[in-house]
Scaffold this motif. Structure first.
Motif, mmCIF file in Angstrom:
data_model
loop_
_atom_site.group_PDB
_atom_site.id
_atom_site.type_symbol
_atom_site.label_atom_id
_atom_site.label_comp_id
_atom_site.label_asym_id
_atom_site.label_seq_id
_atom_site.Cartn_x
_atom_site.Cartn_y
_atom_site.Cartn_z
ATOM 1 N N TYR A 28 179.772 112.373 13.516
ATOM 2 C CA TYR A 28 179.898 111.091 12.536
ATOM 3 C C TYR A 28 179.302 110.161 13.321
ATOM 4 C CZ TYR A 28 182.927 112.526 8.723
ATOM 5 O OH TYR A 28 183.401 113.231 8.245
ATOM 6 N N SER A 99 187.777 110.387 4.104
ATOM 7 C CA SER A 99 186.440 110.889 4.240
ATOM 8 C C SER A 99 185.554 111.657 2.534
ATOM 9 C CB SER A 99 186.791 112.592 5.089
ATOM 10 O OG SER A 99 187.030 111.699 6.595
ATOM 11 N N LEU A 118 182.701 105.998 9.054
ATOM 12 C CA LEU A 118 183.576 106.869 8.934
ATOM 13 C C LEU A 118 183.567 107.937 10.580
ATOM 14 C CD1 LEU A 118 180.692 108.744 7.042
ATOM 15 C CD2 LEU A 118 183.092 109.126 6.263
ATOM 16 N N ASN A 122 188.090 108.749 10.541
ATOM 17 C CA ASN A 122 188.059 110.446 10.981
ATOM 18 C C ASN A 122 189.625 110.548 11.992
ATOM 19 O OD1 ASN A 122 187.481 113.342 10.113
ATOM 20 N ND2 ASN A 122 186.409 112.859 12.464
#
Length: 148
Positions: A28, A99, A118, A122
């Motif tokens: 990410y 997500s 993201l 996460n």
């Protein structure tokens, strides 16, 4: 059956712990650095390739979690499968609610901020799967007679 479910649960969960930490610390952050021009194709490719890696472990994890809720191995305290199930719900809920929509947004309308979001969003998945790993290890130790 319960012991087999526990083995499948701990194995699949620990695979997901490794995957989620790789995603959190490597993938990410790199995804957040792609330019807007290439972000859409990278996002689509990410979804496809990640699906190949996580589909089986996630399915095994989900099914074995359900089995453990109704059939615990001897020695495993009743609470641990439920804690594991709740943590799985957090991980999967974060996947579906946070997500997946961000990946869809990245593929449809790439923005620099989406990649950063993201990484940030996460963390609930990362923490939930990490705690699940601990819960699975505790259940395994209990099943082997280690107490805990």
């Amino acid at each position: 059956m319960a012991t087999t479910a526990l083995i499948a649960n701990v194995a699949s969960t620990l695979v997901m712990v490794g995957v989620i930490w790789f995603v959190q610390h490597v993938h990410y952050p790199l995804l957040a650095t792609f330019g807007v021009k290439s972000a859409a194709s990278v996002a689509v490719d990410h979804q496809r390739r990640t699906g190949h890696v996580v589909a089986v472990p996630m399915a095994v994890e989900g099914l074995s979690t359900l089995v453990l809720l109704v059939s615990r191995p001897d020695g495993v305290m009743w609470l641990w499968p439920w804690v594991g199930a709740a943590l799985l719900a957090v991980a999967l809920g974060s996947t579906v609610l946070l997500s997946v929509p961000l990946h869809a947004r990245m593929a449809a309308d790439p923005q620099v901020d989406t990649g950063r979001r993201l990484v940030t969003t996460n963390w609930p998945r990362t923490v939930a799967w990490s705690l699940r790993g601990i819960v699975c290890i505790v259940m395994t130790a209990q099943a082997l007679g280690g107490g805990m």
